[in-house]
Design a protein around this motif. Structure first.
Motif, PDB file in Angstrom:
ATOM      1  N   GLN A  31     -10.555   3.236 -31.192  1.00  0.00           N
ATOM      2  CA  GLN A  31     -11.595   4.196 -30.907  1.00  0.00           C
ATOM      3  C   GLN A  31     -12.481   3.670 -29.777  1.00  0.00           C
ATOM      4  OE1 GLN A  31     -13.822   5.445 -34.312  1.00  0.00           O
ATOM      5  NE2 GLN A  31     -15.232   6.713 -33.156  1.00  0.00           N
ATOM      6  N   VAL A  32     -12.802   4.549 -28.852  1.00  0.00           N
ATOM      7  CA  VAL A  32     -13.624   4.165 -27.715  1.00  0.00           C
ATOM      8  C   VAL A  32     -15.082   4.089 -28.135  1.00  0.00           C
ATOM      9  CG1 VAL A  32     -14.361   4.819 -25.395  1.00  0.00           C
ATOM     10  CG2 VAL A  32     -12.013   5.290 -26.138  1.00  0.00           C
ATOM     11  N   GLN A  33     -15.725   3.000 -27.779  1.00  0.00           N
ATOM     12  CA  GLN A  33     -17.159   2.884 -28.014  1.00  0.00           C
ATOM     13  C   GLN A  33     -17.887   3.173 -26.703  1.00  0.00           C
ATOM     14  OE1 GLN A  33     -17.581  -1.082 -29.721  1.00  0.00           O
ATOM     15  NE2 GLN A  33     -17.926  -0.150 -31.719  1.00  0.00           N
ATOM     16  N   LEU A  34     -18.926   3.975 -26.785  1.00  0.00           N
ATOM     17  CA  LEU A  34     -19.725   4.321 -25.611  1.00  0.00           C
ATOM     18  C   LEU A  34     -21.116   3.730 -25.769  1.00  0.00           C
ATOM     19  CD1 LEU A  34     -18.746   8.081 -25.197  1.00  0.00           C
ATOM     20  CD2 LEU A  34     -17.683   6.069 -24.176  1.00  0.00           C
ATOM     21  N   VAL A  35     -21.559   2.995 -24.760  1.00  0.00           N
ATOM     22  CA  VAL A  35     -22.873   2.375 -24.793  1.00  0.00           C
ATOM     23  C   VAL A  35     -23.690   2.924 -23.623  1.00  0.00           C
ATOM     24  CG1 VAL A  35     -24.171   0.229 -24.673  1.00  0.00           C
ATOM     25  CG2 VAL A  35     -21.963   0.287 -25.853  1.00  0.00           C
ATOM     26  N   GLN A  36     -24.804   3.510 -23.960  1.00  0.00           N
ATOM     27  CA  GLN A  36     -25.653   4.127 -22.951  1.00  0.00           C
ATOM     28  C   GLN A  36     -26.761   3.183 -22.495  1.00  0.00           C
ATOM     29  OE1 GLN A  36     -25.584   8.318 -25.313  1.00  0.00           O
ATOM     30  NE2 GLN A  36     -26.996   8.216 -23.569  1.00  0.00           N
ATOM     31  N   SER A  37     -27.175   3.366 -21.251  1.00  0.00           N
ATOM     32  CA  SER A  37     -28.306   2.621 -20.714  1.00  0.00           C
ATOM     33  C   SER A  37     -29.025   3.510 -19.695  1.00  0.00           C
ATOM     34  CB  SER A  37     -27.842   1.313 -20.078  1.00  0.00           C
ATOM     35  OG  SER A  37     -26.933   1.559 -19.030  1.00  0.00           O
ATOM     36  N   GLY A  38     -30.172   3.069 -19.303  1.00  0.00           N
ATOM     37  CA  GLY A  38     -30.995   3.866 -18.398  1.00  0.00           C
ATOM     38  C   GLY A  38     -32.024   4.636 -19.201  1.00  0.00           C
ATOM     39  N   GLY A  39     -32.611   5.617 -18.598  1.00  0.00           N
ATOM     40  CA  GLY A  39     -33.637   6.390 -19.274  1.00  0.00           C
ATOM     41  C   GLY A  39     -34.994   5.738 -19.116  1.00  0.00           C
ATOM     42  N   GLY A  40     -35.982   6.346 -19.752  1.00  0.00           N
ATOM     43  CA  GLY A  40     -37.333   5.832 -19.669  1.00  0.00           C
ATOM     44  C   GLY A  40     -38.321   6.911 -19.287  1.00  0.00           C
ATOM     45  N   LEU A  41     -39.448   6.482 -18.770  1.00  0.00           N
ATOM     46  CA  LEU A  41     -40.534   7.388 -18.393  1.00  0.00           C
ATOM     47  C   LEU A  41     -40.544   7.556 -16.876  1.00  0.00           C
ATOM     48  CD1 LEU A  41     -43.175   8.958 -19.011  1.00  0.00           C
ATOM     49  CD2 LEU A  41     -44.377   6.753 -18.825  1.00  0.00           C
ATOM     50  N   VAL A  42     -40.621   8.791 -16.426  1.00  0.00           N
ATOM     51  CA  VAL A  42     -40.658   9.077 -14.988  1.00  0.00           C
ATOM     52  C   VAL A  42     -41.612  10.233 -14.739  1.00  0.00           C
ATOM     53  CG1 VAL A  42     -38.686  10.667 -15.111  1.00  0.00           C
ATOM     54  CG2 VAL A  42     -39.198   9.492 -12.957  1.00  0.00           C
ATOM     55  N   CYS A  98     -23.158   5.425 -18.978  1.00  0.00           N
ATOM     56  CA  CYS A  98     -22.388   5.517 -20.220  1.00  0.00           C
ATOM     57  C   CYS A  98     -21.150   4.642 -20.014  1.00  0.00           C
ATOM     58  CB  CYS A  98     -22.022   6.967 -20.458  1.00  0.00           C
ATOM     59  SG  CYS A  98     -21.029   7.293 -21.923  1.00  0.00           S
ATOM     60  N   ALA A  99     -21.129   3.477 -20.642  1.00  0.00           N
ATOM     61  CA  ALA A  99     -20.047   2.514 -20.451  1.00  0.00           C
ATOM     62  C   ALA A  99     -19.096   2.549 -21.633  1.00  0.00           C
ATOM     63  CB  ALA A  99     -20.623   1.114 -20.279  1.00  0.00           C
ATOM     64  N   ALA A 100     -17.799   2.544 -21.324  1.00  0.00           N
ATOM     65  CA  ALA A 100     -16.787   2.619 -22.362  1.00  0.00           C
ATOM     66  C   ALA A 100     -16.159   1.255 -22.595  1.00  0.00           C
ATOM     67  CB  ALA A 100     -15.711   3.619 -21.968  1.00  0.00           C
ATOM     68  N   SER A 101     -15.618   1.099 -23.807  1.00  0.00           N
ATOM     69  CA  SER A 101     -15.048  -0.187 -24.197  1.00  0.00           C
ATOM     70  C   SER A 101     -13.602  -0.366 -23.754  1.00  0.00           C
ATOM     71  CB  SER A 101     -15.131  -0.355 -25.717  1.00  0.00           C
ATOM     72  OG  SER A 101     -14.474   0.730 -26.368  1.00  0.00           O
ATOM     73  N   VAL A 102     -12.974   0.745 -23.325  1.00  0.00           N
ATOM     74  CA  VAL A 102     -11.571   0.651 -22.926  1.00  0.00           C
ATOM     75  C   VAL A 102     -11.339   1.388 -21.612  1.00  0.00           C
ATOM     76  CG1 VAL A 102     -10.696   0.407 -25.270  1.00  0.00           C
ATOM     77  CG2 VAL A 102     -10.958   2.686 -24.280  1.00  0.00           C
ATOM     78  N   THR A 118     -17.282   3.299 -16.469  1.00  0.00           N
ATOM     79  CA  THR A 118     -18.636   3.822 -16.656  1.00  0.00           C
ATOM     80  C   THR A 118     -18.776   5.176 -15.983  1.00  0.00           C
ATOM     81  OG1 THR A 118     -19.555   1.587 -16.741  1.00  0.00           O
ATOM     82  CG2 THR A 118     -21.099   3.358 -16.248  1.00  0.00           C
ATOM     83  N   VAL A 119     -19.556   6.016 -16.605  1.00  0.00           N
ATOM     84  CA  VAL A 119     -19.925   7.292 -16.004  1.00  0.00           C
ATOM     85  C   VAL A 119     -21.450   7.332 -15.910  1.00  0.00           C
ATOM     86  CG1 VAL A 119     -19.992   9.788 -16.339  1.00  0.00           C
ATOM     87  CG2 VAL A 119     -17.903   8.530 -16.800  1.00  0.00           C
ATOM     88  N   HIS A 120     -21.927   7.809 -14.794  1.00  0.00           N
ATOM     89  CA  HIS A 120     -23.365   7.903 -14.570  1.00  0.00           C
ATOM     90  C   HIS A 120     -23.802   9.363 -14.514  1.00  0.00           C
ATOM     91  CE1 HIS A 120     -23.254   3.665 -13.526  1.00  0.00           C
ATOM     92  NE2 HIS A 120     -22.276   3.922 -12.678  1.00  0.00           N
ATOM     93  N   LEU A 121     -24.998   9.613 -14.993  1.00  0.00           N
ATOM     94  CA  LEU A 121     -25.622  10.921 -14.819  1.00  0.00           C
ATOM     95  C   LEU A 121     -26.841  10.696 -13.933  1.00  0.00           C
ATOM     96  CD1 LEU A 121     -25.655  13.946 -15.576  1.00  0.00           C
ATOM     97  CD2 LEU A 121     -27.276  13.338 -17.406  1.00  0.00           C
ATOM     98  N   GLN A 122     -26.704  11.122 -12.701  1.00  0.00           N
ATOM     99  CA  GLN A 122     -27.802  10.974 -11.746  1.00  0.00           C
ATOM    100  C   GLN A 122     -28.706  12.194 -11.856  1.00  0.00           C
ATOM    101  OE1 GLN A 122     -25.625  10.537  -8.057  1.00  0.00           O
ATOM    102  NE2 GLN A 122     -25.281   8.368  -8.368  1.00  0.00           N
ATOM    103  N   MET A 123     -29.976  11.958 -12.097  1.00  0.00           N
ATOM    104  CA  MET A 123     -30.917  13.047 -12.324  1.00  0.00           C
ATOM    105  C   MET A 123     -32.028  12.985 -11.289  1.00  0.00           C
ATOM    106  SD  MET A 123     -31.126  12.934 -16.494  1.00  0.00           S
ATOM    107  CE  MET A 123     -32.013  11.378 -16.519  1.00  0.00           C
ATOM    108  N   ASN A 124     -32.162  14.040 -10.518  1.00  0.00           N
ATOM    109  CA  ASN A 124     -33.174  14.113  -9.463  1.00  0.00           C
ATOM    110  C   ASN A 124     -34.130  15.269  -9.715  1.00  0.00           C
ATOM    111  OD1 ASN A 124     -31.950  11.980  -7.849  1.00  0.00           O
ATOM    112  ND2 ASN A 124     -30.342  13.461  -7.368  1.00  0.00           N
TER     113      ASN A 124
END
Length: 124
Positions: free
Chosen positions: A1-12, A22-26, A77-83
């Motif tokens: 099973q693929v594990q997804l670990v998210q990072s980023g976010g915060g206050l803007v 979103c980083a995957a384990s495989v 990894t997949v990124h979500l770029q938000m502008n």
């Protein structure tokens, strides 16, 4: 099973930018579709964007032109770029992967691996 670990976010501040990852384990991650969802405070989780296994992107109207999905296969990894973020973008954001048929690419039940979620707060 693929594990997804998210990072980023915060206050803007409104009008600012953030990138969620979103980083995957495989490495087979690269062959799966990716969905991004968010849950605003007090509301149900909603679909906002998807990247098909054929690298076609789909966006909710309210984020189209402001958000972009970018896949980095070298880093699984997949990124979500938000502008141009707006206060109404405040939510917990989730990534997910799966094998949805294109006609159902927005449906949550098409995705079977989910990230842990990350908070995005847009406020001055």
């Amino acid at each position: 099973q693929v594990q997804l670990v998210q990072s980023g976010g915060g206050l803007v501040q409104p009008g600012g930018s953030l990138t969620l990852s979103c980083a995957a384990s495989v490495s087979t991650f690269r062959f799966l579709a990716i969905g991004w969802y968010r849950q605003p405070p007090g509301k149900e989780r909603e679909w906002i964007a998807s990247l098909s296994s054929g690298e076609k992107t789909y966006y909710k109207d309210s984020v189209k032109g402001r958000f972009a999905i970018v896949r980095d296969n070298d880093k699984n990894t997949v990124h979500l770029q938000m502008n141009n973020l707006k206060p109404e973008d405040t939510a917990v954001y989730y990534c997910a992967n799966g094998r949805p048929i294109l006609s159902a690419i927005r449906r949550e039940d098409m995705y079977y691996n989910w990230g842990q979620g990350t908070q995005v707060t847009v406020s001055s």
